[in-house]
Enzyme design. Structure first.
Site, short mmCIF file in Angstrom:
data_model
loop_
_atom_site.label_atom_id
_atom_site.label_comp_id
_atom_site.label_asym_id
_atom_site.label_seq_id
_atom_site.Cartn_x
_atom_site.Cartn_y
_atom_site.Cartn_z
CB CYS A 113 -3.43 2.91 -3.46
SG CYS A 113 -2.95 4.02 -2.56
CB CYS A 122 -0.63 -0.06 1.13
SG CYS A 122 -2.06 1.11 1.00
#
Length: 438
Positions: free
Chosen positions: A367, A189
Site C-alpha cells: 500500500c 486498498c
C-alpha cells in the site's frame, strides 16, 4: 531496473474482437479449457498467463466492460494530480490476442456441472475456472446515497463517476470541516481513504486555505493503519499536520442538502454524531460479488473460499481465484494481485501436469501511502502483518522516490508488465536488494 527497462519496450497490442456472444442465441453453448471470470487486474493478468500455458484458443474471458481502469491512480485524480482519462484504456487493447472475449456479465456459476451462465443466456462449460470478479461497492447502504452525489461538496475516489467530484469539492473548499470516511467492511486498498486526506491537507496549505479548515478522518477501525510500523509513522504525520482522527466512527447517513454526515459510534451502540462538512469524501461499504455469494464457491460470508497458499478452491479442485473477490486474509490491492498471479500460474501449471502445487503465497501486499504531492510511505507486508519490504532502507519514512514509484513507475508496470503476465510482484528483486537475506 533491467526488468523495468525491458518492460518499457513492451506495448499492449490491440486485437480483433468477435461479437459472437452479443448476437448469439440464448441456447448457444461453448467450452473452454480455461475460463476466466472478470476482466479486471486479476482476470486480464491470468488470461495472459494462461494463453502462454495452454494456448490462446483454449482461453476465454467473461467481462462486460468496454473500458478497463487502473484504479490505484484515482487517489491522485481526486487530488488533481492526474486526469481520469489517464486511468482508462479500452478493454479490447488489453485482452491477449487470440483469447476469446465474452462481452457479457456472469449470471450464475455452477461448479457441480462445470458451467457458467451469462446474462444473455449463454452457457459456457469449462475444464478449469479462474474467478476474478472483484468486489462490489455499496453506496446505497449509506442513507442518502448515491443520490447525494448530485449535490456539490461530496465525492468518492472509489468510482469513476464520482472521483472528479472529489477534486471539484477540494477546489471549491472555502472554510469549515473536510471529512474523510472509512466504512465498517473490508475495502480495496485500505490506505486510500486516508491518502486523500493527506493530499487535501497539502492542497489547502498550498492554496492558503488550511488555517480555516478542520481535517477530520472518521474511521470504523480501532487503528489508523493495520500494520504498527507504518501506523506509528502516520500518527506522527497526523500530529504534525494537526489532523483529527476519530476511531470507531462509521458513516451511516449523508444529508447532502444540509451538508451533514451522520456517524455511528461502534463502541457505543445507538450513539450517533452529526458532522457538518464543507467537503466530504466517502469510502463506500464493500462486499463480495453477488454472483459468488449465491454460489457453492462462497465461504459463509460470501467471499470465494480458497486455500490461502495455493489459491485453489477448498472444495472444487478445478476452480481457482485471485484478487479482491477472495477470502485471502490480506489487504485487497493491485500489488497483492501481482504476487498472487505468479503463485496461481505455478499452481495451475503443476495441476495440469497432475503434480502437487509447490509454490506458496505468503500474503504479500503493498500500500503506497501517499502523504503529500511528492511523498509516499511504501507499506509492504505479509499474512502475519509483518513488514516485507523490497528496498534496503526504512520504508516507513516519507520519501520522494516512493512517490515517483507510485505516480509514474507503477502505472507503467501495470499496463505493460502485470496485465501482460510479465510481472509477478517484487519477490525476486527483494532477495537481490537485501543480498539474499529476505
Amino acid at each position: 531496473m533491467a526488468a523495468l527497462r525491458h518492460l518499457k519496450q513492451c506495448h499492449p497490442r490491440g486485437i480483433a474482437i468477435s461479437n459472437f456472444h452479443t448476437s448469439s442465441p440464448a441456447s448457444a453453448k461453448q467450452h473452454y479449457k480455461m475460463l476466466v471470470l472478470g476482466g479486471g487486474s486479476g482476470g486480464i493478468t491470468m488470461s495472459s498467463r494462461m494463453k502462454r500455458l495452454v494456448g490462446a484458443e483454449n482461453v476465454a474471458v467473461v467481462e462486460p466492460s468496454e473500458i478497463h481502469y487502473y484504479q490505484p491512480i484515482w487517489t491522485l485524480v481526486g487530488a488533481g494530480a492526474k486526469t481520469v482519462a489517464s486511468s482508462g484504456r479500452p478493454t479490447a487493447s488489453l485482452m491477449p490476442s487470440g483469447v476469446k472475449w465474452v462481452k457479457s456479465k456472469v449470471q450464475e456459476i455452477n461448479p457441480e456441472t462445470n458451467t457458467v451462465r451469462t446474462d444473455d443466456g449463454t452457457v459456457i462449460s469449462y475444464e478449469y475456472l479462474i474467478v476474478a470478479l472483484g468486489l462490489e461497492l455499496h453506496y446505497e447502504k449509506i442513507k442518502g446515497l448515491p443520490e447525494g452525489f448530485g449535490h456539490p461538496k461530496i465525492g468518492s475516489n472509489y468510482s469513476v463517476q464520482t472521483v472528479e467530484k472529489t477534486w471539484k469539492a477540494l477546489q471549491d473548499f472555502k472554510e469549515g470541516n473536510a471529512v474523510f470516511t472509512f466504512p465498517n467492511t473490508p475495502v480495496k486498498c485500505a490506505g486510500a481513504p486516508q491518502k486523500i486526506m493527506y493530499l487535501s491537507d497539502a492542497y489547502l496549505r498550498k492554496t492558503g486555505k488550511r488555517a480555516k479548515a478542520n481535517m477530520i478522518y472518521n474511521t470504523s477501525l480501532p487503528v489508523l493503519f493495520g500494520i504498527k510500523k507504518y501506523a506509528d509513522s502516520l500518527w506522527e504525520i497526523v500530529k504534525k499536520r494537526d489532523l483529527q482522527i476519530n476511531l470507531r466512527h462509521n458513516l451511516i447517513e449523508v444529508r447532502a442538502d444540509k451538508q451533514e454526515a451522520v456517524f455511528e459510534n461502534l463502541d457505543k451502540p445507538g450513539e450517533t454524531k452529526v458532522f457538518e462538512y464543507e467537503m466530504l469524501h466517502v469510502t463506500p461499504p464493500m462486499g463480495p460479488s453477488s454472483v459468488i455469494k449465491g454460489s457453492p464457491l462462497a465461504d459463509e460470508i460470501g467471499w470465494l473460499d480458497l486455500n490461502k497458499e495455493t489459491l485453489q478452491h477448498t472444495k472444487y479442485p478445478n476452480v481457482f481465484g485471485i484478487g479482491d473477490c477472495t477470502n485471502l486474509p490480506t489487504a485487497k490491492t493491485g500489488a497483492a494481485v501481482a504476487a498472487q498471479s505468479a503463485v496461481l500460474s505455478r499452481t495451475i501449471s503443476k495441476i495440469l501436469k497432475k503434480e502437487k502445487p509447490d509454490k506458496k503465497y505468503d500474503g504479500y501486499t503493498s500500500c503506497p501511502l501517499v502523504t503529500s504531492y511528492n511523498t509516499v510511505i511504501l507499506a509492504e507486508f505479509d499474512y502475519n502483518g509483518q513488514p516485507l519490504e523490497t528496498f534496503p532502507f526504512n520504508q516507513a519514512k516519507e520519501r520522494r522516490l516512493m512517490y515517483h514509484m507510485k505516480a509514474d513507475v507503477m502505472p507503467h508496470l501495470y499496463w505493460h508488465g502485470l496485465l501482460r503476465g510479465l510481472w509477478g510482484g517484487p519477490g525476486p528483486y527483494r532477495k537481490i536488494m537485501h543480498l539474499g537475506m529476505k
